[in-house]
Design a protein around this motif. Structure first.
Motif, PDB file in Angstrom:
ATOM      1  N   UNK A 215       0.796  -1.264   0.055  1.00  0.00           N
ATOM      2  CA  UNK A 215       0.031   0.013  -0.014  1.00  0.00           C
ATOM      3  C   UNK A 215       0.942   1.430   0.065  1.00  0.00           C
ATOM      4  N   UNK A 216       1.879   1.381   0.821  1.00  0.00           N
ATOM      5  CA  UNK A 216       2.881   2.453   0.755  1.00  0.00           C
ATOM      6  C   UNK A 216       3.329   2.582  -0.583  1.00  0.00           C
ATOM      7  N   UNK A 217       3.682   1.666  -1.308  1.00  0.00           N
ATOM      8  CA  UNK A 217       4.129   1.619  -2.676  1.00  0.00           C
ATOM      9  C   UNK A 217       3.139   2.114  -3.801  1.00  0.00           C
ATOM     10  N   UNK A 218       1.943   1.712  -3.520  1.00  0.00           N
ATOM     11  CA  UNK A 218       0.805   2.320  -4.418  1.00  0.00           C
ATOM     12  C   UNK A 218       0.586   3.691  -4.067  1.00  0.00           C
ATOM     13  N   UNK A 219       0.593   4.279  -2.906  1.00  0.00           N
ATOM     14  CA  UNK A 219       0.372   5.505  -2.540  1.00  0.00           C
ATOM     15  C   UNK A 219       1.328   6.440  -3.174  1.00  0.00           C
ATOM     16  N   UNK A 220       2.408   6.046  -2.999  1.00  0.00           N
ATOM     17  CA  UNK A 220       3.708   6.816  -3.616  1.00  0.00           C
ATOM     18  C   UNK A 220       3.722   7.078  -5.078  1.00  0.00           C
ATOM     19  N   UNK A 221       3.534   5.903  -5.591  1.00  0.00           N
ATOM     20  CA  UNK A 221       3.299   6.013  -7.091  1.00  0.00           C
ATOM     21  C   UNK A 221       2.208   6.582  -7.684  1.00  0.00           C
ATOM     22  N   UNK A 222       1.050   6.375  -7.002  1.00  0.00           N
ATOM     23  CA  UNK A 222       0.035   7.484  -7.472  1.00  0.00           C
ATOM     24  C   UNK A 222       0.219   8.697  -7.233  1.00  0.00           C
ATOM     25  N   UNK A 223       0.699   9.461  -6.088  1.00  0.00           N
ATOM     26  CA  UNK A 223       1.059  10.661  -6.089  1.00  0.00           C
ATOM     27  C   UNK A 223       2.110  11.099  -6.990  1.00  0.00           C
ATOM     28  N   UNK A 224       3.297  10.366  -7.372  1.00  0.00           N
ATOM     29  CA  UNK A 224       4.344  10.408  -8.168  1.00  0.00           C
ATOM     30  C   UNK A 224       3.691  10.804  -9.506  1.00  0.00           C
ATOM     31  N   UNK A 225       2.923   9.928  -9.989  1.00  0.00           N
ATOM     32  CA  UNK A 225       2.489   9.855 -11.331  1.00  0.00           C
ATOM     33  C   UNK A 225       1.650  11.190 -11.753  1.00  0.00           C
ATOM     34  N   UNK A 226       0.697  11.382 -10.377  1.00  0.00           N
ATOM     35  CA  UNK A 226      -0.232  12.754 -10.566  1.00  0.00           C
ATOM     36  C   UNK A 226       0.611  13.987 -10.342  1.00  0.00           C
ATOM     37  N   UNK A 227       1.439  14.135  -9.635  1.00  0.00           N
ATOM     38  CA  UNK A 227       2.310  15.364  -9.376  1.00  0.00           C
ATOM     39  C   UNK A 227       3.131  15.626 -10.504  1.00  0.00           C
ATOM     40  N   UNK A 228       3.654  14.680 -11.045  1.00  0.00           N
ATOM     41  CA  UNK A 228       4.714  14.473 -12.464  1.00  0.00           C
ATOM     42  C   UNK A 228       3.813  14.876 -13.751  1.00  0.00           C
ATOM     43  N   UNK A 229       2.536  14.538 -13.583  1.00  0.00           N
ATOM     44  CA  UNK A 229       2.025  14.684 -14.945  1.00  0.00           C
ATOM     45  C   UNK A 229       2.097  13.560 -15.800  1.00  0.00           C
ATOM     46  N   UNK A 230       2.514  12.538 -15.324  1.00  0.00           N
ATOM     47  CA  UNK A 230       2.586  11.060 -15.986  1.00  0.00           C
ATOM     48  C   UNK A 230       1.591  10.730 -16.820  1.00  0.00           C
ATOM     49  N   UNK A 231       0.371  10.647 -16.010  1.00  0.00           N
ATOM     50  CA  UNK A 231      -0.685  10.009 -16.740  1.00  0.00           C
ATOM     51  C   UNK A 231      -0.943  10.860 -18.234  1.00  0.00           C
ATOM     52  N   UNK A 232      -0.918  12.123 -18.167  1.00  0.00           N
ATOM     53  CA  UNK A 232      -1.594  12.914 -19.338  1.00  0.00           C
ATOM     54  C   UNK A 232      -0.523  12.887 -20.101  1.00  0.00           C
ATOM     55  N   UNK A 233       0.981  13.202 -19.768  1.00  0.00           N
ATOM     56  CA  UNK A 233       2.070  13.231 -20.864  1.00  0.00           C
ATOM     57  C   UNK A 233       2.381  11.926 -21.447  1.00  0.00           C
TER      58      UNK A 233
END
Length: 295
Positions: A215-233
């Motif tokens: 779960x900690x890994x999931x939370x970290x990755x979700x935040x990193x993908x969102x904050x870094x704009x990875x989903x859109x870019x």
């Protein structure tokens, strides 16, 4: 040992209510091994092979309702698009003969930490349909495992089906064993990307007393993908993000030393698998996004 052979689901539930210690058997790939090695000697065996509905599945708008006795071969042949992570895990189960008989319901009933289906079920998101003469309840799969080879079923309950979320993004499964085939996992890792909700889910097998999510890994990755704009870019995930995700995944483990591998090795292997499955799933996501943008 008495052999109970109900002809219908209702008869099976009645038999289980009357004989709560009865051990269900369908494929027998786990139960018969324990009996043959005299590790288990149940008073009653409850044969479910004549109950046709346990071998059926239904694809709905949101999930797949998978009968408890649907063999792994059917998942590989017919549900690869809807359940890609579970189909990949099914490929690693035993031999062709075992895949023709073994099922996800049996894996859940045995509740071994090393069961190959568990990481994929945790990553995809699933609910176990537990039924008794008293009624039906849905148990989230992460709450189903209660200890080494222990589950949340009541003595009078049977698993009728598993409701697994249909894939809305790439999924991956990785397994480490002492050889390439017909092997119990030293450890295993499942990962599913859910672009619709912009979330990720994981599943780890054979690296703790029960299958677990990181779960900690999931939370970290979700935040990193969102904050870094990875989903859109659709940009390549940076090595630092992948490395931190892998370290947090390894931190979710609570492994033991045994004949198949040391605790230290299991943690290291889970980190490697987490990093690799993230790379595979993200490459698939980026490819899908590019294809969609070009269409």
């Amino acid at each position: 040992m008495d052999f109970l052979r109900p002809a219908s689901w209702e008869e099976a539930l009645a038999a289980k209510a009357e004989h709560p210690t009865a051990v269900p058997i369908a494929g027998g790939t786990d139960v018969m091994v324990e009996i043959n090695f005299d590790h288990r000697r149940p008073e009653y065996l409850l044969d479910l092979n004549r109950i046709g509905e346990l071998y059926e599945w239904e694809v709905g708008e949101r999930d797949v309702r998978l009968g408890a006795a649907v063999p792994y071969t059917r998942i590989m042949d017919h549900l690869r698009a809807e359940l890609p992570g579970l189909a990949l895990a099914s490929h690693t189960v035993g031999s062709p003969q075992i895949r023709n008989r073994g099922s996800v319901g049996g894996n859940l009933g045995a509740a071994s930490p090393a069961g190959d289906a568990h990481p994929a079920l945790l990553a995809a998101g699933a609910d176990v349909e537990a039924v008794s003469v008293r009624g039906t309840r849905l148990i989230p799969v992460e709450e189903f495992y209660t200890g080494v080879k222990r589950n949340a079923l009541e003595p009078d309950e049977l698993i009728r089906a598993v409701r697994i979320r249909k894939a809305d993004g790439p999924q991956a499964f990785s397994k480490v064993g002492t050889r390439n085939a017909m092997v119990i996992a030293v450890c295993a890792f499942g990962l599913a990307l859910h672009p619709g909700t912009r979330t990720v889910r994981t599943g780890i097998g054979s690296a703790a007393p029960t299958p677990v999510r990181a779960r900690a890994a999931e939370d970290f990755l979700q935040a990193a993908l969102a904050e870094g704009g990875f989903w859109d870019s659709g940009r390549i995930i940076t090595p630092s993000v992948a490395r931190q995700f892998a370290e947090l995944a390894a931190g979710a483990c609570n492994p033991i030393d045994d004949v198949r591998g040391s605790a230290e090795y299991r943690r290291h292997a889970v980190a490697v698998m987490a990093r690799r499955t993230l790379g595979w799933t993200w490459d698939a996501y980026r490819g899908n996004e590019r294809s969609a943008s070009c269409a």
